[in-house]
Design an enzyme around this catalytic site. Structure first.
Site, PDB file in Angstrom:
ATOM      1  N   ASP A  70      32.947  47.682 -63.707  1.00 34.56           N
ATOM      2  CA  ASP A  70      31.848  46.707 -63.816  1.00 34.56           C
ATOM      3  C   ASP A  70      32.333  45.572 -64.716  1.00 34.56           C
ATOM      4  O   ASP A  70      33.534  45.337 -64.816  1.00 34.56           O
ATOM      5  CB  ASP A  70      30.586  47.381 -64.344  1.00 34.56           C
ATOM      6  CG  ASP A  70      29.305  46.745 -63.812  1.00 34.56           C
ATOM      7  OD1 ASP A  70      29.193  45.505 -63.908  1.00 34.56           O
ATOM      8  OD2 ASP A  70      28.429  47.464 -63.302  1.00 34.56           O
ATOM      9  N   HIS A  93      34.646  43.380 -63.137  1.00 38.90           N
ATOM     10  CA  HIS A  93      33.858  42.257 -62.608  1.00 38.90           C
ATOM     11  C   HIS A  93      33.954  41.021 -63.493  1.00 38.90           C
ATOM     12  O   HIS A  93      33.122  40.129 -63.398  1.00 38.90           O
ATOM     13  CB  HIS A  93      32.392  42.662 -62.437  1.00 38.90           C
ATOM     14  CG  HIS A  93      32.177  43.719 -61.395  1.00 38.90           C
ATOM     15  ND1 HIS A  93      30.929  44.249 -61.112  1.00 38.90           N
ATOM     16  CD2 HIS A  93      33.046  44.364 -60.568  1.00 38.90           C
ATOM     17  CE1 HIS A  93      31.041  45.162 -60.155  1.00 38.90           C
ATOM     18  NE2 HIS A  93      32.319  45.255 -59.818  1.00 38.90           N
TER      19      HIS A  93
END
Length: 251
Positions: A70, A93
């Site tokens: 993430d 991310h």
């Protein structure tokens, strides 16, 4: 590991491996330093943010290596006065602000500096994201500097997305616009490779157009040598460009 309502904290020389969710969560803190950390999780692991910050100020993150499934670093509502430097991010991310503007009562985000970082093999590079939700009060996200950043094989290197919707169940309604006012965001000396067709994507709210967005010496090229060239996307964004740009700036 959670840090709630701590003042003058120093977290250093730790390794966090395969956390079930976020590795370090910072909430309601003032004057915290994170340095010499190594954060590791598989790239397919959901919700494994490296460092997640909310309602905190005076946060310094330096000399940290983060690879997760993430956001490497996520800065949520109420985050102010953050310096992120000498961070290696990837996979993951990227380094994100948001998502913002989903709920009433969220606090402004202000004075974020990200510099001398490398972002490698991530979905996103540096990203600001907000929900397309109509709030009673405008939420401010302002005074950001992204400087001296290397992108290596990043899908979307530079992003402002004011129609953030991570779920397939989200209903697109063009009449509903983000209530977050994004302003005074500077991108300076950013270079490297992207592996999609887009280098910089600014998709701002028609209701709250992005203001004071500046691009200064941006050089982004395709990761694959036979992929042609990249392009930029601008929607409801106001600002200026300086120096050399590859691809040509859309501001």
């Amino acid at each position: 590991m959670k840090f709630d309502f701590i003042t003058n904290g120093n977290i250093h020389h730790l390794r966090s491996i395969n956390s079930k969710q976020s590795h370090f969560v910072v909430f309601g803190c003032d004057q915290m330093t994170f340095t010499k950390l190594r954060i590791i999780a598989p790239d397919e692991s959901p919700n494994t943010d490296g460092i997640k910050i909310g309602k905190s100020k005076g946060i310094n993150i330096t000399s940290v290596t983060i690879g997760t499934g993430d956001d490497c670093i996520a800065m949520l509502a109420g985050t102010r006065n953050v310096l992120i430097s000498d961070v290696f991010c990837g996979p993951g991310h990227g380094i994100s602000v948001g998502s913002l503007g989903k709920n009433e009562g969220e606090e402004d985000v202000d004075n974020i500096v990200v510099k001398n970082c490398t972002i490698s093999g991530t979905n996103n590079g540096v990203r600001i994201k907000s929900w397309a939700v109509q709030l009673k009060k405008t939420l401010m996200a302002s005074n950001f500097l992204y400087e001296d950043i290397v992108m290596d094989n990043v899908q979307f290197p530079i992003i402002i997305d004011q129609d953030y919707c991570p779920h397939s169940s989200c209903q697109e309604d063009s009449s509903v616009q983000s209530s977050v006012q994004i302003s005074n965001v500077a991108y300076k000396n950013i270079r490297g490779s992207g592996n999609s067709e887009v280098a910089a994507s600014f998709k701002c709210s028609q209701n709250k157009p992005c203001q004071g967005i500046t691009m200064d010496n941006i050089n982004l090229w395709p990761y694959a040598s036979d992929s042609g060239s990249l392009s930029n996307v601008c929607l409801n964004v106001n600002g200026a460009s300086y120096g050399q740009h590859n691809p040509p700036s859309c501001i």
